[in-house]
Write a protein that holds these residues in place. Structure first.
Motif, short mmCIF file in Angstrom:
data_model
loop_
_atom_site.label_atom_id
_atom_site.label_comp_id
_atom_site.label_asym_id
_atom_site.label_seq_id
_atom_site.Cartn_x
_atom_site.Cartn_y
_atom_site.Cartn_z
N LEU A 166 2.17 7.33 7.66
CA LEU A 166 1.70 8.49 6.92
C LEU A 166 2.85 9.18 6.18
O LEU A 166 2.67 9.72 5.09
N LEU A 167 4.02 9.18 6.79
CA LEU A 167 5.18 9.81 6.17
C LEU A 167 5.67 9.02 4.96
O LEU A 167 6.03 9.60 3.92
N LYS A 168 5.67 7.69 5.08
CA LYS A 168 6.31 6.86 4.07
C LYS A 168 5.36 6.29 3.01
O LYS A 168 5.79 5.95 1.91
N ALA A 169 4.09 6.18 3.35
CA ALA A 169 3.15 5.55 2.42
C ALA A 169 2.53 6.58 1.49
O ALA A 169 2.93 7.74 1.45
N THR A 218 -0.79 14.40 1.65
CA THR A 218 -1.94 15.00 2.33
C THR A 218 -1.60 15.51 3.72
O THR A 218 -2.37 16.24 4.31
N THR A 219 -0.45 15.12 4.25
CA THR A 219 -0.18 15.46 5.65
C THR A 219 0.65 16.73 5.82
O THR A 219 0.47 17.46 6.78
N ASN A 220 1.57 16.98 4.89
CA ASN A 220 2.49 18.10 5.01
C ASN A 220 3.28 18.06 6.33
O ASN A 220 3.61 19.09 6.89
N ILE A 221 3.54 16.88 6.83
CA ILE A 221 4.31 16.70 8.06
C ILE A 221 5.71 16.25 7.67
O ILE A 221 5.87 15.27 6.94
N GLU A 222 6.70 16.96 8.18
CA GLU A 222 8.09 16.61 7.90
C GLU A 222 8.69 15.90 9.10
O GLU A 222 8.24 16.08 10.23
N MET A 267 8.65 -1.65 11.38
CA MET A 267 9.09 -2.20 10.10
C MET A 267 8.17 -3.32 9.61
O MET A 267 7.74 -3.33 8.46
N LEU A 268 7.86 -4.25 10.51
CA LEU A 268 7.12 -5.44 10.08
C LEU A 268 5.63 -5.15 9.86
O LEU A 268 5.03 -5.68 8.92
N VAL A 269 5.03 -4.34 10.70
CA VAL A 269 3.62 -3.99 10.48
C VAL A 269 3.48 -3.21 9.18
O VAL A 269 2.54 -3.40 8.41
N PHE A 270 4.45 -2.33 8.91
CA PHE A 270 4.46 -1.60 7.65
C PHE A 270 4.59 -2.55 6.47
O PHE A 270 3.87 -2.43 5.47
N ALA A 271 5.49 -3.51 6.57
CA ALA A 271 5.74 -4.44 5.46
C ALA A 271 4.54 -5.31 5.15
O ALA A 271 4.28 -5.64 3.98
N PHE A 272 3.77 -5.68 6.18
CA PHE A 272 2.67 -6.63 5.97
C PHE A 272 1.29 -5.98 6.02
O PHE A 272 0.29 -6.67 6.02
N GLY A 273 1.24 -4.65 6.02
CA GLY A 273 -0.04 -3.96 6.14
C GLY A 273 -0.96 -4.12 4.94
O GLY A 273 -2.17 -4.00 5.07
N HIS A 274 -0.39 -4.39 3.75
CA HIS A 274 -1.21 -4.49 2.53
C HIS A 274 -1.06 -5.85 1.85
O HIS A 274 -1.48 -6.01 0.70
N ILE A 275 -0.47 -6.80 2.53
CA ILE A 275 -0.24 -8.12 1.93
C ILE A 275 -1.43 -9.04 2.19
O ILE A 275 -1.97 -9.07 3.29
N GLU A 276 -1.83 -9.77 1.16
CA GLU A 276 -2.88 -10.78 1.29
C GLU A 276 -2.21 -12.13 1.54
O GLU A 276 -1.49 -12.64 0.68
N LEU A 277 -2.47 -12.70 2.69
CA LEU A 277 -1.76 -13.91 3.10
C LEU A 277 -1.98 -15.09 2.17
O LEU A 277 -1.09 -15.92 1.99
N ASN A 296 13.13 1.11 4.26
CA ASN A 296 13.66 0.48 3.05
C ASN A 296 13.68 -1.04 3.22
O ASN A 296 13.37 -1.79 2.29
N THR A 297 14.03 -1.48 4.41
CA THR A 297 14.03 -2.93 4.70
C THR A 297 12.61 -3.46 4.64
O THR A 297 12.37 -4.57 4.12
N ALA A 298 11.65 -2.69 5.14
CA ALA A 298 10.24 -3.11 5.07
C ALA A 298 9.80 -3.28 3.62
O ALA A 298 9.13 -4.28 3.27
N LEU A 299 10.19 -2.35 2.76
CA LEU A 299 9.83 -2.45 1.35
C LEU A 299 10.51 -3.63 0.68
O LEU A 299 9.92 -4.29 -0.19
#
Length: 371
Positions: free
Chosen positions: A229-232, A237-241, A309-319, A359-362
């Motif tokens: 939620l912080l990075k994506a 919408t969250t206003n969470i720091e 890191m890895l779940v973030f990196a592959f959360g929107h990838i179509e295999l 950053n590594t995930a991206l």
């Protein structure tokens, strides 16, 4: 965290050492604690209406035995005081029992004729009697008995509520911080974590290596959700720091999910996390979140940083659009570098390390999608 896996509820016999005032302010911290009293009848009516939540499910399943329940009823009939009850109240007026669940549950069960009294030292004639069996005068005495409560109210900050909860539950066998969060933030957040923790994708990609005892699985998943939620794209919408205080950050995330997150966002988070876990399992298998073993043949533990890191990196990838072999090599290369540098081996919750992790995930995502 305690060394034992037993989780028990604490019935604290001491009042919290606080000067109770309507509002206490210092250094811009606004703490509101109200001292109230209400009859047993009124408190149970609140619970029946759904305005009072009794039992967060982190607590042990076994409750007071018959002797403890009976002695509570006897104490009230004798006019003895019973310990304070602590409640949290959210912005919608819903209250949650922090300390006192066993007492309230015992009173509820007796008034519903769910048990008969056992041998009592001061009122032996009541042995074997249910609520309906005792005299109407005694029934009224139970229903009218005044329970004294401390109600922690808005706008008390989340971290203050968390601290109060910890202090109230300090005696006896301690509970860990994720168990406290699970108690304090029942709702859509805990439902979401349960769905993900019990999913086939989570169990497969972790090789069942994150056990549910002590809420270790929920902690791992909550961290991913909070940083996602912080990075994506959901950030505005969250206003969470995030200020390197992981406990306040996770508590604020659960409060946000319960009170402000839309059903669509909950579904989006669910789908993203499930897809990320599924994808990484298809590419690497069930050892994706462990660094390679070194001298020892034993598996190294699941690494929190790698999971995020890895779940973030592959959360929107179509295999079907990814070169699996390239993805596998890229992940192995990144893991080897991170392990060699020891980046995920120490404190991973500084702002610098969090930034480096995502950053590594991206870089991984871009390296695959731009191929």
């Amino acid at each position: 965290m305690t060394n034992t896996d037993e989780i028990i509820e604490i019935e604290n016999q001491d009042e919290l050492n606080l000067a109770v005032r309507p509002v206490y302010m210092e250094n811009d911290i606004n703490v509101r604690i109200a001292k109230e009293q209400s009859s047993v009848f009124e408190l149970l009516r609140r619970e029946k209406r759904g305005d009072l939540i009794l039992a967060p499910d982190f607590q042990r399943n076994d409750v007071w035995d018959l002797k403890h329940k009976s002695e509570l009823i006897e104490s009230i009939l004798m006019g003895f005081p019973i310990p304070l009850i602590y409640l949290f109240e959210n912005e919608n007026g819903i209250r949650q029992v922090v300390d006192g669940k066993q007492r309230i549950s015992a009173l509820k069960a007796f008034l519903n004729n769910e048990f008969a009294l056992t041998t009592l030292s001061m009122l032996p004639d009541l042995k074997g009697k249910t609520f309906d069996d005792i005299r109407p005068l005694s029934q009224a005495k139970l229903e009218d008995y005044q329970l004294h409560t401390y109600v922690i109210q808005p706008p008390t900050p989340e971290f203050v509520k968390f601290n109060i909860f910890e202090r109230v539950n300090r005696s006896g066998i301690s509970i860990n911080k994720q168990e406290m969060r699970h108690a304090l933030y029942q709702g859509k957040a805990t439902d979401l974590l349960q769905v993900l923790a019990e999913s086939t994708a989570f169990k497969l990609c972790t090789d069942n290596g994150v056990k549910p005892d002590r809420m270790r699985d929920r902690y791992l998943l909550l961290r991913f959700i909070a940083f996602y939620l912080l990075k994506a794209e959901q950030t505005p919408t969250t206003n969470i720091e995030y200020k390197s205080d992981i406990d306040s950050f996770l508590a604020a995330t659960m409060a946000y999910l319960n009170e402000k997150a839309s059903d669509e966002l909950i579904q989006h988070i669910t789908q993203t996390c499930l897809q990320g876990m599924h994808n990484i399992y298809q590419i690497i298998g069930d050892q994706a979140f462990r660094f390679d073993s070194k001298a020892s043949a034993h598996k190294r533990p699941i690494n929190i940083g790698l999971f995020e890191m890895l779940v973030f990196a592959f959360g929107h990838i179509e295999l079907d659009k990814v070169n699996i072999e390239k993805a596998k090599n890229l992940i192995k290369e990144k893991k080897a570098y991170l392990d060699e540098q020891g980046i995920f081996g120490g404190s991973i919750d500084t702002i610098e390390h969090v930034t480096m992790r995502f950053n590594t995930a991206l870089e991984i995502t871009e390296g695959l999608t731009n191929a």
